[in-house]
Design a protein around this motif. Structure first.
Motif, mmCIF file in Angstrom:
data_model
loop_
_atom_site.group_PDB
_atom_site.id
_atom_site.type_symbol
_atom_site.label_atom_id
_atom_site.label_comp_id
_atom_site.label_asym_id
_atom_site.label_seq_id
_atom_site.Cartn_x
_atom_site.Cartn_y
_atom_site.Cartn_z
ATOM 1 N N LEU A 288 -10.299 -3.550 4.570
ATOM 2 C CA LEU A 288 -10.345 -2.326 3.757
ATOM 3 C C LEU A 288 -9.061 -2.180 2.929
ATOM 4 O O LEU A 288 -9.116 -1.929 1.719
ATOM 5 C CB LEU A 288 -10.537 -1.122 4.676
ATOM 6 C CG LEU A 288 -10.857 0.220 4.015
ATOM 7 C CD1 LEU A 288 -11.662 1.096 4.980
ATOM 8 C CD2 LEU A 288 -9.612 0.966 3.601
ATOM 9 N N PHE A 289 -7.905 -2.359 3.594
ATOM 10 C CA PHE A 289 -6.632 -2.207 2.878
ATOM 11 C C PHE A 289 -6.475 -3.278 1.798
ATOM 12 O O PHE A 289 -6.055 -2.985 0.672
ATOM 13 C CB PHE A 289 -5.467 -2.300 3.876
ATOM 14 C CG PHE A 289 -5.366 -1.118 4.804
ATOM 15 C CD1 PHE A 289 -5.881 0.111 4.427
ATOM 16 C CD2 PHE A 289 -4.763 -1.235 6.040
ATOM 17 C CE1 PHE A 289 -5.805 1.213 5.282
ATOM 18 C CE2 PHE A 289 -4.677 -0.145 6.895
ATOM 19 C CZ PHE A 289 -5.203 1.083 6.506
ATOM 20 N N ALA A 290 -6.801 -4.526 2.142
ATOM 21 C CA ALA A 290 -6.643 -5.612 1.172
ATOM 22 C C ALA A 290 -7.597 -5.446 -0.012
ATOM 23 O O ALA A 290 -7.244 -5.766 -1.149
ATOM 24 C CB ALA A 290 -6.897 -6.961 1.852
ATOM 25 N N SER A 291 -8.790 -4.917 0.252
ATOM 26 C CA SER A 291 -9.746 -4.737 -0.847
ATOM 27 C C SER A 291 -9.265 -3.679 -1.830
ATOM 28 O O SER A 291 -9.543 -3.767 -3.032
ATOM 29 C CB SER A 291 -11.127 -4.364 -0.295
ATOM 30 O OG SER A 291 -11.093 -3.097 0.350
ATOM 31 N N VAL A 292 -8.538 -2.679 -1.341
ATOM 32 C CA VAL A 292 -7.973 -1.671 -2.254
ATOM 33 C C VAL A 292 -6.923 -2.319 -3.171
ATOM 34 O O VAL A 292 -6.873 -2.034 -4.379
ATOM 35 C CB VAL A 292 -7.348 -0.514 -1.453
ATOM 36 C CG1 VAL A 292 -6.548 0.414 -2.384
ATOM 37 C CG2 VAL A 292 -8.428 0.278 -0.738
ATOM 38 N N ILE A 293 -6.108 -3.217 -2.597
ATOM 39 C CA ILE A 293 -5.118 -3.916 -3.424
ATOM 40 C C ILE A 293 -5.822 -4.763 -4.487
ATOM 41 O O ILE A 293 -5.451 -4.739 -5.673
ATOM 42 C CB ILE A 293 -4.221 -4.804 -2.525
ATOM 43 C CG1 ILE A 293 -3.405 -3.927 -1.576
ATOM 44 C CG2 ILE A 293 -3.300 -5.663 -3.389
ATOM 45 C CD1 ILE A 293 -2.586 -4.708 -0.565
ATOM 46 N N ALA B 62 -13.644 -10.522 -1.765
ATOM 47 C CA ALA B 62 -12.391 -11.282 -1.874
ATOM 48 C C ALA B 62 -11.486 -11.019 -0.675
ATOM 49 O O ALA B 62 -10.931 -11.955 -0.078
ATOM 50 C CB ALA B 62 -11.677 -10.914 -3.170
ATOM 51 N N ALA B 63 -11.340 -9.744 -0.306
ATOM 52 C CA ALA B 63 -10.458 -9.390 0.814
ATOM 53 C C ALA B 63 -10.964 -9.963 2.133
ATOM 54 O O ALA B 63 -10.171 -10.379 2.987
ATOM 55 C CB ALA B 63 -10.339 -7.868 0.905
ATOM 56 N N SER B 64 -12.280 -9.998 2.296
ATOM 57 C CA SER B 64 -12.856 -10.493 3.554
ATOM 58 C C SER B 64 -12.583 -11.975 3.772
ATOM 59 O O SER B 64 -12.645 -12.456 4.909
ATOM 60 C CB SER B 64 -14.374 -10.244 3.567
ATOM 61 O OG SER B 64 -14.655 -8.860 3.511
ATOM 62 N N LEU C 72 0.819 -1.211 0.000
ATOM 63 C CA LEU C 72 0.000 0.000 0.000
ATOM 64 C C LEU C 72 0.856 1.265 0.000
ATOM 65 O O LEU C 72 0.507 2.254 -0.654
ATOM 66 C CB LEU C 72 -0.913 0.000 1.224
ATOM 67 C CG LEU C 72 -2.143 -0.913 1.145
ATOM 68 C CD1 LEU C 72 -2.850 -0.956 2.480
ATOM 69 C CD2 LEU C 72 -3.086 -0.432 0.056
ATOM 70 N N ALA C 73 1.975 1.239 0.731
ATOM 71 C CA ALA C 73 2.855 2.410 0.764
ATOM 72 C C ALA C 73 3.457 2.677 -0.611
ATOM 73 O O ALA C 73 3.477 3.829 -1.077
ATOM 74 C CB ALA C 73 3.967 2.193 1.794
ATOM 75 N N VAL C 74 3.925 1.623 -1.271
ATOM 76 C CA VAL C 74 4.493 1.780 -2.620
ATOM 77 C C VAL C 74 3.419 2.262 -3.590
ATOM 78 O O VAL C 74 3.650 3.167 -4.406
ATOM 79 C CB VAL C 74 5.108 0.450 -3.094
ATOM 80 C CG1 VAL C 74 5.527 0.553 -4.559
ATOM 81 C CG2 VAL C 74 6.289 0.059 -2.224
ATOM 82 N N PHE C 75 2.242 1.667 -3.478
ATOM 83 C CA PHE C 75 1.147 2.061 -4.354
ATOM 84 C C PHE C 75 0.750 3.520 -4.114
ATOM 85 O O PHE C 75 0.517 4.278 -5.055
ATOM 86 C CB PHE C 75 -0.046 1.137 -4.117
ATOM 87 C CG PHE C 75 -1.316 1.649 -4.702
ATOM 88 C CD1 PHE C 75 -1.516 1.653 -6.069
ATOM 89 C CD2 PHE C 75 -2.321 2.148 -3.882
ATOM 90 C CE1 PHE C 75 -2.686 2.150 -6.603
ATOM 91 C CE2 PHE C 75 -3.492 2.637 -4.408
ATOM 92 C CZ PHE C 75 -3.679 2.633 -5.772
ATOM 93 N N GLY C 76 0.677 3.920 -2.840
ATOM 94 C CA GLY C 76 0.312 5.299 -2.530
ATOM 95 C C GLY C 76 1.305 6.303 -3.097
ATOM 96 O O GLY C 76 0.909 7.335 -3.643
ATOM 97 N N LEU C 77 2.579 5.985 -2.986
ATOM 98 C CA LEU C 77 3.593 6.875 -3.559
ATOM 99 C C LEU C 77 3.446 6.956 -5.072
ATOM 100 O O LEU C 77 3.610 8.028 -5.678
ATOM 101 C CB LEU C 77 4.991 6.365 -3.183
ATOM 102 C CG LEU C 77 5.406 6.542 -1.712
ATOM 103 C CD1 LEU C 77 6.749 5.873 -1.462
ATOM 104 C CD2 LEU C 77 5.480 8.028 -1.366
ATOM 105 N N GLY C 78 3.123 5.821 -5.692
ATOM 106 C CA GLY C 78 2.937 5.812 -7.149
ATOM 107 C C GLY C 78 1.759 6.668 -7.577
ATOM 108 O O GLY C 78 1.842 7.415 -8.562
ATOM 109 N N VAL C 79 0.665 6.594 -6.824
ATOM 110 C CA VAL C 79 -0.514 7.394 -7.165
ATOM 111 C C VAL C 79 -0.210 8.883 -7.019
ATOM 112 O O VAL C 79 -0.552 9.690 -7.901
ATOM 113 C CB VAL C 79 -1.698 6.999 -6.253
ATOM 114 C CG1 VAL C 79 -2.869 7.968 -6.444
ATOM 115 C CG2 VAL C 79 -2.139 5.577 -6.560
#
Length: 324
Positions: free
Chosen positions: A271-276, A259-261, A11-18
């Motif tokens: 919540l975090f896994a569902s964003v991935i 899927a994340a649940s 999530l941190a890598v993805f957030g920086l990319g966004v």
């Protein structure tokens, strides 16, 4: 490295990319040299996908959809309100139909998206009003609004006749080509508003999601927070229907969360896994649809469902998330 640490790292890598890539693209701040370099890099691998502006518009929009859809969907799924997204999408369809008449000749652009947003918000408030006013079961106002708004949209298109200048199929099933620069900017603004609001109201919304009566005892304004959640849902639905279409837009609110649940043990991790999951489905589905000339919305949803089926196959699933 355990799974939670890996999840936070992703999530941190993805957030920086966004923040460094897609936000500047949405606001028109990315220098031209970036697109020229991306095009040249793509050609060296035998593809011209990075040479087209509409692909960057669609990809940027898909990235934002992959964030806000699961973020709002996590609350809706755990409150058993999965169908509200479908309802508001149909309300937005009525807004597009009305906007087609009001903005005849302007094509499927920002004015139509704004009219869809207004209709979605009105539909959201109407659902909440019907639920509070009639005391009906939760799915009754939703069913009335879902069918009624689609009927109104169909009637308006029929009455408009030759004034309709938009491709109805692109509205119903989504399209890459209809995402213009103004639409990308609007989606970025909606996403920032949705994520910021959820961050500020995370605890009250979480409290109300799992125990509404206890939230009332704790003096939370439950009705106001319920209205806020539906309002945010309308914003997400309208922004997402550009690519996913009216018919399939609700899937990005539900499938990544489902899927994340299956593989997480708390609300926050879900919540975090569902964003991935949402990001993987949105980006890979969009690229596959372009590569094989498929409908983008359908491709994204099929990829998301594939991930869901894989999650079900995980042998040591943790079960449904708790309020943590």
């Amino acid at each position: 490295m355990d799974s939670k640490t890996l999840q936070r790292l992703v999530l941190a890598v993805f957030g920086l990319g966004v923040i460094s890539l897609f936000v500047p693209i949405a606001f028109g701040l990315m220098p031209r040299t970036f697109f020229e370099a991306s095009c040249g890099l793509g050609r060296s691998f035998g593809t011209r996908i990075a040479c087209y502006g509409f692909i960057w518009n669609a990809l940027t929009t898909a990235v934002f959809i992959g964030i806000v859809g699961p973020v709002i969907g996590t609350y809706l799924v755990h409150r058993e309100m999965a169908l509200i997204g479908e309802t508001l999408a149909h309300a937005a369809f009525a807004g597009v139909a009305i906007g087609t008449l009001l903005f005849a000749g302007s094509g499927w652009g920002t004015p139509l998206l704004l009219s869809a947003l207004v209709a979605g918000v009105v539909g959201a408030l109407a659902v909440q009003f019907l639920a509070d006013r009639t005391g009906s079961y939760g799915d009754v106002p939703i069913a009335i609004m879902l069918t009624g708004s689609f009927a109104v949209g169909t009637l308006v298109i029929s009455l408009g006749g030759g004034l309709a200048t938009v491709d109805i199929n692109s509205i119903l099933f989504g399209s890459i080509a209809t995402v213009g620069g103004g639409n990308v900017l609007l989606m970025a603004l909606l996403s920032i508003a949705v994520v910021g609001t959820v961050a500020l109201t995370y605890k009250p919304l979480l409290y109300i999601t799992f125990d509404e009566e206890a939230a009332r005892v704790a003096r939370f304004n439950v009705s106001a927070y319920n209205t806020l959640l539906i309002f945010l849902t309308a914003m997400v639905v309208v922004g997402s229907m550009q690519i996913l279409g009216v018919i399939l837009v609700a899937a990005m609110l539900v499938v990544p969360v489902a899927a994340a649940s299956q593989v997480t043990d708390s609300f926050r991790n879900s919540l975090f896994a569902s964003v991935i999951v949402g990001e993987v489905a949105a980006v890979s589905g969009l690229l596959l649809s372009w590569r094989y000339s498929l409908a983008p919305g359908a491709t994204i949803v099929v990829v998301a469902i594939g991930i869901y089926l894989l999650a079900i196959a995980v042998p040591d699933r943790r079960g449904h998330a708790s309020a943590r």
